[in-house]
Design an enzyme around this catalytic site. Sequence first.
Site, PDB file in Angstrom:
ATOM      1  N   GLU A  71       7.384   0.909  -8.669  1.00  0.00           N
ATOM      2  CA  GLU A  71       8.545   0.198  -8.146  1.00  0.00           C
ATOM      3  C   GLU A  71       9.828   0.542  -8.905  1.00  0.00           C
ATOM      4  O   GLU A  71      10.906   0.517  -8.356  1.00  0.00           O
ATOM      5  CB  GLU A  71       8.314  -1.318  -8.184  1.00  0.00           C
ATOM      6  CG  GLU A  71       7.312  -1.813  -7.172  1.00  0.00           C
ATOM      7  CD  GLU A  71       5.867  -1.721  -7.622  1.00  0.00           C
ATOM      8  OE1 GLU A  71       5.573  -0.952  -8.571  1.00  0.00           O
ATOM      9  OE2 GLU A  71       5.009  -2.397  -7.018  1.00  0.00           O
ATOM     10  N   GLU A 119      -1.277  -3.813  -6.640  1.00  0.00           N
ATOM     11  CA  GLU A 119      -1.265  -5.260  -6.878  1.00  0.00           C
ATOM     12  C   GLU A 119      -2.347  -5.962  -6.079  1.00  0.00           C
ATOM     13  O   GLU A 119      -3.004  -6.889  -6.566  1.00  0.00           O
ATOM     14  CB  GLU A 119       0.113  -5.823  -6.559  1.00  0.00           C
ATOM     15  CG  GLU A 119       1.157  -5.358  -7.581  1.00  0.00           C
ATOM     16  CD  GLU A 119       2.547  -5.744  -7.195  1.00  0.00           C
ATOM     17  OE1 GLU A 119       3.000  -5.363  -6.087  1.00  0.00           O
ATOM     18  OE2 GLU A 119       3.211  -6.426  -7.990  1.00  0.00           O
TER      19      GLU A 119
HETATM   20  N1  T1G Z   1       6.627   2.209   2.720  1.00  0.00           N
HETATM   21  C1  T1G Z   1       7.050   2.813   3.847  1.00  0.00           C
HETATM   22  N2  T1G Z   1       6.860   4.136   4.115  1.00  0.00           N
HETATM   23  C2  T1G Z   1       6.220   4.859   3.184  1.00  0.00           C
HETATM   24  C3  T1G Z   1       5.767   4.295   1.964  1.00  0.00           C
HETATM   25  C4  T1G Z   1       6.004   2.905   1.755  1.00  0.00           C
HETATM   26  N3  T1G Z   1       5.578   2.297   0.645  1.00  0.00           N
HETATM   27  N4  T1G Z   1       5.186   5.300   1.236  1.00  0.00           N
HETATM   28  C5  T1G Z   1       5.276   6.422   1.970  1.00  0.00           C
HETATM   29  N5  T1G Z   1       5.885   6.167   3.137  1.00  0.00           N
HETATM   30  C6  T1G Z   1       6.143   7.119   4.232  1.00  0.00           C
HETATM   31  C7  T1G Z   1       7.045   8.253   3.778  1.00  0.00           C
HETATM   32  O1  T1G Z   1       8.402   7.878   3.911  1.00  0.00           O
HETATM   33  C8  T1G Z   1       6.633   9.341   4.750  1.00  0.00           C
HETATM   34  O2  T1G Z   1       7.276   9.048   6.001  1.00  0.00           O
HETATM   35  C9  T1G Z   1       5.138   9.091   4.957  1.00  0.00           C
HETATM   36  O3  T1G Z   1       4.913   7.728   4.565  1.00  0.00           O
HETATM   37  C10 T1G Z   1       4.267   9.996   4.091  1.00  0.00           C
HETATM   38  O4  T1G Z   1       4.754   9.835   2.737  1.00  0.00           O
HETATM   39  C11 T1G Z   1       5.618  -5.635  -3.626  1.00  0.00           C
HETATM   40  C12 T1G Z   1       7.759  -4.034  -3.958  1.00  0.00           C
HETATM   41  C13 T1G Z   1       1.718   6.955  -1.023  1.00  0.00           C
HETATM   42  C14 T1G Z   1       1.558   8.788  -2.735  1.00  0.00           C
HETATM   43  O5  T1G Z   1       6.761   3.518  -4.244  1.00  0.00           O
HETATM   44  O6  T1G Z   1       4.219   7.549  -3.546  1.00  0.00           O
HETATM   45  O7  T1G Z   1       5.013  -2.031  -3.146  1.00  0.00           O
HETATM   46  O8  T1G Z   1       8.607  11.185   6.235  1.00  0.00           O
HETATM   47  O9  T1G Z   1       5.240  12.266   2.412  1.00  0.00           O
HETATM   48  O10 T1G Z   1       2.741  12.979  -0.101  1.00  0.00           O
HETATM   49  O11 T1G Z   1       5.437  -4.840  -5.814  1.00  0.00           O
HETATM   50  O12 T1G Z   1       4.183   8.273  -0.169  1.00  0.00           O
HETATM   51  O13 T1G Z   1       6.350  10.999   7.289  1.00  0.00           O
HETATM   52  O14 T1G Z   1       8.273   9.628   8.185  1.00  0.00           O
HETATM   53  O15 T1G Z   1       5.115  10.664   0.433  1.00  0.00           O
HETATM   54  O16 T1G Z   1       0.768  11.858   1.027  1.00  0.00           O
HETATM   55  C15 T1G Z   1       5.912   0.945  -3.811  1.00  0.00           C
HETATM   56  C16 T1G Z   1       5.708   5.434  -2.407  1.00  0.00           C
HETATM   57  C17 T1G Z   1       6.585   0.296  -2.670  1.00  0.00           C
HETATM   58  C18 T1G Z   1       4.884   4.470  -3.154  1.00  0.00           C
HETATM   59  C19 T1G Z   1       1.666   9.332  -0.304  1.00  0.00           C
HETATM   60  N6  T1G Z   1       5.238   2.132  -3.384  1.00  0.00           N
HETATM   61  N7  T1G Z   1       4.911   6.393  -1.700  1.00  0.00           N
HETATM   62  O17 T1G Z   1       2.207  10.610  -0.600  1.00  0.00           O
HETATM   63  O18 T1G Z   1       3.036  11.288   1.717  1.00  0.00           O
HETATM   64  S1  T1G Z   1       7.417  -1.165  -3.203  1.00  0.00           S
HETATM   65  C20 T1G Z   1       5.734   3.332  -3.647  1.00  0.00           C
HETATM   66  C21 T1G Z   1       4.288   7.419  -2.343  1.00  0.00           C
HETATM   67  C22 T1G Z   1       6.133  -2.238  -3.523  1.00  0.00           C
HETATM   68  C23 T1G Z   1       5.410  -4.411  -4.471  1.00  0.00           C
HETATM   69  C24 T1G Z   1       6.484  -3.426  -4.356  1.00  0.00           C
HETATM   70  C25 T1G Z   1       3.660   8.436  -1.450  1.00  0.00           C
HETATM   71  C26 T1G Z   1       2.136   8.363  -1.391  1.00  0.00           C
HETATM   72  P1  T1G Z   1       7.646  10.307   6.985  1.00  0.00           P
HETATM   73  P2  T1G Z   1       4.608  11.089   1.763  1.00  0.00           P
HETATM   74  P3  T1G Z   1       2.132  11.776   0.509  1.00  0.00           P
END
Ligand code: T1G
Length: 700
Positions: free
Chosen positions: A125, A105
């Site tokens: 999301e 975004e």
């Molecule tokens: N927020 C907080 N922590 C996160 C995070 C996030 N968005 N994404 C990953 N982590 C942490 C995860 O828990 C792990 O922690 C570490 O980072 C490595 O993650 C307003 C409302 C980005 C492709 O859904 O898809 O934005 O276990 O093992 O394989 O509209 O993480 O090490 O303590 O997955 O390299 C939307 C979710 C949020 C993306 C990286 N975003 N993340 O993959 O590492 S809502 C998502 C992923 C939002 C807006 C809305 C993947 C990655 P720990 P990982 P990776």
Amino acid sequence: MTGPVDYEIHGAVALIALNNPPVNALGIAVREGIAAAIDKAEADDNVKCIVLAGRNRCFCGGADITEFGKPRKEPSLSVLINRLEASEKPVVVAIHGTAVGGGCEISLGCHYRVGDKTARFGLPEINLGLLPGAGGTQRLPRLIGIAPALDIILGGEYVDAEKALELGFLDAIVPGDLIAGAIDFANGLIRDGKGPRRTAEMEIEKEGAQATLDEYKKKIAKRSRGLIAPARCIEAVEAAMSISVAEGMKLERKNFDELVQSDQSKAQRHLFFAERQAHKLPGVDKDTELRKIEQVAVIGCGTMGRGIAMSFASAGFAVTVLEQSHDALDNGLAAAKKTYEGSVKRGRITQEEADACMARFTGTVDYADLKDADIVIEAVFEDMTIKKQVFGQLDAVCKPGAILATNTSSLDVDEIANATSRPADVVGTHFFSPANIMKLMENVRGKATSPEVQATVMKLSKDIGKVGVMVGVCDGFVGNRMLYRYRSQAEFLLEEGALPEQIDKVIYDFGFPMGPFAMGDLAGLDVGYMVRKHRRENFPTNDRYSSTIADRIVEMGRHGQKNGMGWYKYAEGGRTPEPDPEIAKLVESVSAEMGITRRDVTDREIMERCMYTLINEGAKILEEGIATRPSDIDLVWVHGYGYPIGKGGPMFFADLTGVDKIHETMKRLHDAHGDLLRPAALLEELAMSGKSFADYQSKK
Ligand code: T1G
């Protein structure tokens, strides 16, 4: 610039670099840092263009999920994105790795977007029970059109750089150093006198849009039954056709605030973190050196073997498939080819991708051809004698350090390991049928399985797009052990007064794709019959109860969908279960034979005895240390058995319901229906101490 945002000047270009490892999540400190950097760039007359980039593994993993449910702090992401978009100086975003959720975004709020070849974008999301809450539903359709935007928003998948360029999300794919390339791109804008190009000002493509929206409404009604987020996503995208981005973002915010407080979103966020927690293994250091896995071998090319082989081939691995005969091998590989062709027909993959996957298979009937394999996964008949023979041969031919894995669904991995001279290299990798589709990989550590082997198979599960969970050895491990208990209750309920269609409807209404009896017909009743017969002959102390009804049905020649009749009857070649009076008669006659006076069974009793039994058995599995944490059990059931994601898995559902309530109900059911329903000690302990499964920490 201090804090998680770096600020640098490169000639007339201001570089704002997110630096909040591991994924540059857009928490409040990052948002404040970006706002301060924009102020600085806008105040500096020498700055003619801004580049926004990310340090670390990816551009940005989105909003900080750990902040959800807490009081919102300004500047909100929406305010920040509107700020960026309103800038009079053109803003270029430079994407490497993922730009997802809020990361996508914020990219949409920039005026131009470049990426390197690793760039991926998405709005996942929906996987968290949410909708894009910072303009994604308003800007993405304007940039790439309604249908592609809905595919991305409702599918929750990530789009790679080539596709992003094709869709018009990326303006360029930058070879070499991304930051340098982005600065060059910015200098080009300055040179050409190009100013801001605001997505919000773009016209949305209306041609055919309403038909697309209506088609998606039908699609998600089936695919996402019971979930509220998909409908809210469509509502916001549909609104984009008639209102401004600013107005549309107000609707987004309203829907977001509703969804973020919902149990469904809490459940799906729980599952998101659970997947990552599962990789934290007791006794295995997070920096454990992994074994190199390039050459994969699979033994057996039946349904399970070829599904496993396809999982690896689809992820780019070379796979040697061993069968007992060339016929069996040819049949198995032909079936794999047919499956890939089905995916091509459905538009899931291209013909080229299907051909590339098939080209990764090498077939053999000679164990000597497995000598270079880094991992061998056995998927032969579920018989301990046969498995021991196979592992004896593997022990003789495989190179030192090769991982020897068994796909057994319940047999003792320690016993199999002891059939080799290298038990530390033996592990269970239990896939779920169809193995090329189901995401769960239930990895089973034997007593001797080394930390490297455990860590390697967990990493491998992620590399092939599966959800890995490490469990201990017991009959049925985690998933099937809980399944047997639940199935037993379902069959007791049949004997006591219910019919298959009533039980299946309760489980379907709970959120499963289908109930246990329809599932049995789909899988094939003869398989279970053989396993039960085998167990009775080999495990006299077999404590898995199964009603004679299940055996009688197979003995009547009813094998399920495969021959048009099982627990249900099916129209010629059909797959829709129809209640069969023959089965009702059989059930009633077995009740009579057992001296049971049939009674009315309520839907509530069915739900409690089936679904609470899952929780109770899960509690015992935690007590015994077979599962490390409750969320591991949730992953097993969501990804292995279709447990509704909106309920978060059996243990999360127990917390939603209230552990004390579950405990009270189990006590009542135990008093009424006997020992199999006795409350687990851990369930009692949590209930008495006012704790939840989320509070549970393994004492093992
Ligand atoms: N927020 C907080 N922590 C996160 C995070 C996030 N968005 N994404 C990953 N982590 C942490 C995860 O828990 C792990 O922690 C570490 O980072 C490595 O993650 C307003 C409302 C980005 C492709 O859904 O898809 O934005 O276990 O093992 O394989 O509209 O993480 O090490 O303590 O997955 O390299 C939307 C979710 C949020 C993306 C990286 N975003 N993340 O993959 O590492 S809502 C998502 C992923 C939002 C807006 C809305 C993947 C990655 P720990 P990982 P990776």
